[in-house]
Design a protein around this motif. Structure first.
Motif, PDB file in Angstrom:
ATOM      1  N   SER A 206       4.086  -5.171   1.365  1.00 40.81           N
ATOM      2  CA  SER A 206       5.015  -4.629   2.364  1.00 40.81           C
ATOM      3  C   SER A 206       4.818  -3.132   2.589  1.00 40.81           C
ATOM      4  O   SER A 206       5.149  -2.616   3.656  1.00 40.81           O
ATOM      5  N   PHE A 207       4.285  -2.419   1.593  1.00 34.27           N
ATOM      6  CA  PHE A 207       4.076  -0.979   1.729  1.00 34.27           C
ATOM      7  C   PHE A 207       2.660  -0.621   2.164  1.00 34.27           C
ATOM      8  O   PHE A 207       2.403   0.506   2.585  1.00 34.27           O
ATOM      9  N   ALA A 208       1.721  -1.550   2.058  1.00 33.70           N
ATOM     10  CA  ALA A 208       0.313  -1.237   2.313  1.00 33.70           C
ATOM     11  C   ALA A 208      -0.007  -1.214   3.797  1.00 33.70           C
ATOM     12  O   ALA A 208       0.638  -1.883   4.621  1.00 33.70           O
TER      13      ALA A 208
ATOM     14  N   PRO B  67      -1.819  -2.425   6.910  1.00 39.77           N
ATOM     15  CA  PRO B  67      -2.359  -3.764   7.207  1.00 39.77           C
ATOM     16  C   PRO B  67      -3.887  -3.798   7.307  1.00 39.77           C
ATOM     17  O   PRO B  67      -4.503  -4.834   7.076  1.00 39.77           O
ATOM     18  N   THR B  68      -4.487  -2.650   7.667  1.00 36.29           N
ATOM     19  CA  THR B  68      -5.947  -2.619   7.825  1.00 36.29           C
ATOM     20  C   THR B  68      -6.668  -2.128   6.577  1.00 36.29           C
ATOM     21  O   THR B  68      -7.891  -2.214   6.503  1.00 36.29           O
ATOM     22  N   ASP B  69      -5.925  -1.610   5.621  1.00 36.22           N
ATOM     23  CA  ASP B  69      -6.536  -1.095   4.398  1.00 36.22           C
ATOM     24  C   ASP B  69      -5.499  -1.183   3.283  1.00 36.22           C
ATOM     25  O   ASP B  69      -4.609  -0.334   3.175  1.00 36.22           O
ATOM     26  N   SER B  70      -5.608  -2.186   2.443  1.00 37.51           N
ATOM     27  CA  SER B  70      -4.613  -2.451   1.408  1.00 37.51           C
ATOM     28  C   SER B  70      -4.557  -1.378   0.328  1.00 37.51           C
ATOM     29  O   SER B  70      -3.647  -1.378  -0.496  1.00 37.51           O
ATOM     30  N   THR B  71      -5.529  -0.462   0.342  1.00 37.87           N
ATOM     31  CA  THR B  71      -5.534   0.610  -0.661  1.00 37.87           C
ATOM     32  C   THR B  71      -4.748   1.829  -0.197  1.00 37.87           C
ATOM     33  O   THR B  71      -4.582   2.774  -0.959  1.00 37.87           O
ATOM     34  N   LYS B  72      -4.279   1.812   1.049  1.00 35.75           N
ATOM     35  CA  LYS B  72      -3.563   2.957   1.609  1.00 35.75           C
ATOM     36  C   LYS B  72      -2.140   2.577   1.989  1.00 35.75           C
ATOM     37  O   LYS B  72      -1.870   1.449   2.397  1.00 35.75           O
ATOM     38  N   PHE B  73      -1.255   3.546   1.875  1.00 31.75           N
ATOM     39  CA  PHE B  73       0.143   3.347   2.263  1.00 31.75           C
ATOM     40  C   PHE B  73       0.245   3.240   3.777  1.00 31.75           C
ATOM     41  O   PHE B  73      -0.448   3.947   4.512  1.00 31.75           O
ATOM     42  N   ASN B  74       1.096   2.375   4.255  1.00 32.09           N
ATOM     43  CA  ASN B  74       1.283   2.164   5.691  1.00 32.09           C
ATOM     44  C   ASN B  74       1.953   3.378   6.319  1.00 32.09           C
ATOM     45  O   ASN B  74       3.147   3.615   6.123  1.00 32.09           O
ATOM     46  N   SER B  75       1.192   4.169   7.068  1.00 32.94           N
ATOM     47  CA  SER B  75       1.714   5.414   7.646  1.00 32.94           C
ATOM     48  C   SER B  75       2.741   5.170   8.736  1.00 32.94           C
ATOM     49  O   SER B  75       3.435   6.106   9.160  1.00 32.94           O
ATOM     50  N   SER B  76       2.871   3.928   9.189  1.00 30.58           N
ATOM     51  CA  SER B  76       3.867   3.641  10.221  1.00 30.58           C
ATOM     52  C   SER B  76       5.271   3.443   9.644  1.00 30.58           C
ATOM     53  O   SER B  76       6.250   3.363  10.388  1.00 30.58           O
ATOM     54  N   ILE B  77       5.381   3.361   8.311  1.00 34.38           N
ATOM     55  CA  ILE B  77       6.699   3.270   7.681  1.00 34.38           C
ATOM     56  C   ILE B  77       7.409   4.608   7.873  1.00 34.38           C
ATOM     57  O   ILE B  77       6.851   5.665   7.562  1.00 34.38           O
ATOM     58  N   PRO B  78       8.629   4.615   8.396  1.00 34.77           N
ATOM     59  CA  PRO B  78       9.320   5.883   8.702  1.00 34.77           C
ATOM     60  C   PRO B  78       9.449   6.792   7.486  1.00 34.77           C
ATOM     61  O   PRO B  78       9.628   6.322   6.358  1.00 34.77           O
ATOM     62  N   ALA B  79       9.335   8.094   7.747  1.00 35.74           N
ATOM     63  CA  ALA B  79       9.484   9.070   6.660  1.00 35.74           C
ATOM     64  C   ALA B  79      10.905   9.092   6.126  1.00 35.74           C
ATOM     65  O   ALA B  79      11.137   9.511   4.988  1.00 35.74           O
TER      66      ALA B  79
ATOM     67  N   GLY C  33       9.585   9.537   0.876  1.00 32.63           N
ATOM     68  CA  GLY C  33       8.415   9.931   0.100  1.00 32.63           C
ATOM     69  C   GLY C  33       8.281   9.185  -1.212  1.00 32.63           C
ATOM     70  O   GLY C  33       7.167   8.928  -1.677  1.00 32.63           O
ATOM     71  N   PHE C  34       9.409   8.821  -1.820  1.00 33.34           N
ATOM     72  CA  PHE C  34       9.336   8.121  -3.112  1.00 33.34           C
ATOM     73  C   PHE C  34       8.664   6.761  -2.963  1.00 33.34           C
ATOM     74  O   PHE C  34       8.025   6.278  -3.897  1.00 33.34           O
ATOM     75  N   ARG C  35       8.780   6.148  -1.776  1.00 31.76           N
ATOM     76  CA  ARG C  35       8.117   4.861  -1.565  1.00 31.76           C
ATOM     77  C   ARG C  35       6.598   5.038  -1.517  1.00 31.76           C
ATOM     78  O   ARG C  35       5.847   4.243  -2.083  1.00 31.76           O
ATOM     79  N   LYS C  36       6.162   6.109  -0.840  1.00 33.85           N
ATOM     80  CA  LYS C  36       4.723   6.374  -0.770  1.00 33.85           C
ATOM     81  C   LYS C  36       4.158   6.678  -2.149  1.00 33.85           C
ATOM     82  O   LYS C  36       3.121   6.118  -2.548  1.00 33.85           O
ATOM     83  N   GLU C  37       4.826   7.547  -2.889  1.00 35.16           N
ATOM     84  CA  GLU C  37       4.343   7.883  -4.229  1.00 35.16           C
ATOM     85  C   GLU C  37       4.385   6.659  -5.146  1.00 35.16           C
ATOM     86  O   GLU C  37       3.468   6.449  -5.954  1.00 35.16           O
ATOM     87  N   SER C  38       5.421   5.840  -5.009  1.00 27.75           N
ATOM     88  CA  SER C  38       5.529   4.645  -5.847  1.00 27.75           C
ATOM     89  C   SER C  38       4.407   3.662  -5.553  1.00 27.75           C
ATOM     90  O   SER C  38       3.858   3.029  -6.475  1.00 27.75           O
ATOM     91  N   PHE C  39       4.054   3.518  -4.278  1.00 28.19           N
ATOM     92  CA  PHE C  39       2.943   2.635  -3.903  1.00 28.19           C
ATOM     93  C   PHE C  39       1.658   3.068  -4.602  1.00 28.19           C
ATOM     94  O   PHE C  39       0.944   2.241  -5.191  1.00 28.19           O
TER      95      PHE C  39
ATOM     96  N   GLY D 241      -2.334   2.724  -9.531  1.00 27.82           N
ATOM     97  CA  GLY D 241      -3.156   3.440 -10.492  1.00 27.82           C
ATOM     98  C   GLY D 241      -3.179   4.948 -10.412  1.00 27.82           C
ATOM     99  O   GLY D 241      -3.787   5.597 -11.258  1.00 27.82           O
ATOM    100  N   ARG D 242      -2.516   5.536  -9.411  1.00 31.10           N
ATOM    101  CA  ARG D 242      -2.538   7.003  -9.317  1.00 31.10           C
ATOM    102  C   ARG D 242      -1.496   7.610 -10.246  1.00 31.10           C
ATOM    103  O   ARG D 242      -0.381   7.122 -10.347  1.00 31.10           O
ATOM    104  N   LYS D 243      -1.883   8.706 -10.913  1.00 29.65           N
ATOM    105  CA  LYS D 243      -0.947   9.434 -11.769  1.00 29.65           C
ATOM    106  C   LYS D 243      -0.582  10.770 -11.123  1.00 29.65           C
ATOM    107  O   LYS D 243      -1.466  11.576 -10.823  1.00 29.65           O
ATOM    108  N   TYR D 244       0.709  10.993 -10.953  1.00 30.58           N
ATOM    109  CA  TYR D 244       1.192  12.283 -10.471  1.00 30.58           C
ATOM    110  C   TYR D 244       1.514  13.197 -11.654  1.00 30.58           C
ATOM    111  O   TYR D 244       1.699  14.396 -11.481  1.00 30.58           O
TER     112      TYR D 244
END
Length: 344
Positions: free
Chosen positions: A187-189, A191-203, A255-261, A266-269
């Motif tokens: 739901s957060f990815a 659609p064209t690249d499952s490794t990236k967060f969906n930029s169309s999700i509202p900020a 922003g917390f949704r993007k960072e959580s995705f 596997g990303r460490k902040y």
């Protein structure tokens, strides 16, 4: 025989007194704002006043995807987590990160697809502003810090930067930077690249009262018997969550949704090895946000702390701190008290 009866009477008296102490407890609640630059951060303080002679330890609560007062100080059916902690001997503070509830937010450029509104960097800045305010006049003072879900991510990141200001770190139902299956991946990815967060999700996320109730339903399984989706607690929670603006919407920086995705992939902040204070990791085994692998990896990588503990709460869900009918909140309170006060 007389001695036995006298002993029985004493036990009954003690049980009665312990049973009524909570019911007779009084609390003082104070709301105020702490500045952070041009921002105003909402803070609430809760103190139990019946046992005023007790030594009270400062404990700052940091919320997750719903604001602090809604999450931790719900005023219905004796569900206030903050008051339960205060009764246990803490001076409880709960804060809202910028943009949550009554905390103000900067003028974000919402057309910027790279925007992380309410990033961990911003959250850490807000936590530091509140911690510094609370420790005024006590330059060597420290605060006990509790973070739930995204708040655990923010609190842990803050601790890596300011170990000197944290007495104990407590994290509940939080992600860590481990690549593993996550229920929100699709739901957060993008659609064209499952490794990236969906930029169309509202900020900014905007949810109505029913949508907030649906968040609960996401985390409730058929096996749950303690919190039902149609209960008075959940209805009160949803009503409170949408009560901070005229539109009656839960508005939160996304922003917390993007960072959580990215964390779930596997990303460490931040890195657990940079935490040097006693750390307690708690997870409900029915939590829908975090995963068992998060708690395990977080715990194993705490290589610089003097004390650490990992607790799993059986049948504990995402909102375990509001589980007043089962044993979830009780187990959570016991774990916090034992760790902070006894190091157990």
């Amino acid at each position: 025989m007389l001695r036995t009866l006298s002993l029985l009477a004493l036990v009954c008296a003690l049980l009665f007194n312990s049973g009524t102490a909570s019911a007779q407890s009084n609390y003082t609640t104070t709301d105020f704002f702490v500045p952070n630059g041009t921002l105003q951060l909402q803070v609430r303080k809760v103190v139990e006043t019946t046992y005023s002679s007790r030594r009270k330890l400062p404990l700052l609560l940091v919320h997750g995807g719903t604001g602090a007062t809604t999450s931790f100080d719900l005023d219905t059916d004796d569900t206030s987590f903050a008051k339960s902690l205060a009764l246990g001997g803490f001076t409880v503070y709960m804060m809202n990160i910028r943009g949550w509830e009554r905390s103000t937010a900067p003028a974000y450029n919402l057309t910027d697809t790279a925007l992380v509104a309410g990033s961990c960097i911003e959250a850490a800045s807000d936590i530091d502003a509140v911690v510094n305010y609370l420790l005024q006049g006590n330059p060597k003072g420290k605060i006990n810090l509790f973070g739930w879900a995204a708040g655990g991510h923010w609190a842990a990141y803050y601790t890596t930067l300011h170990n000197d200001k944290v007495a104990n770190l407590i994290v509940l139902n939080s992600l860590y930077g481990v690549k593993a299956p996550w229920m929100f991946n699709e739901s957060f990815a993008d659609p064209t690249d499952s490794t990236k967060f969906n930029s169309s999700i509202p900020a900014y996320r905007q949810s109505n009262e029913q949508a907030v109730i649906n968040i609960w339903k996401t985390g409730i399984t058929d096996a749950d018997t303690t919190i039902k989706a149609d209960s008075a607690i959940i209805k009160a929670f949803a009503k409170s969550a949408v009560s901070f603006n005229e539109e009656h919407l839960l508005k939160t920086p996304g922003g917390f949704r993007k960072e959580s995705f990215y964390m779930a992939n596997g990303r460490k902040y931040w890195d657990a090895k940079d935490i040097t204070v006693p750390t307690l990791i708690i997870r409900g085994d029915r939590d829908f946000w975090s995963r068992p692998v998060d708690a395990e990896a977080f715990y194993n990588e705490l290589v610089s702390v003097p004390n650490k503990k990992k607790v799993t709460i059986a049948n504990g869900g995402h909102f375990v701190f509001l589980d007043t009918q089962g044993n979830g909140r009780r187990k959570l309170l016991i774990a916090i008290n034992n760790f902070v006060k006894k190091g157990l």
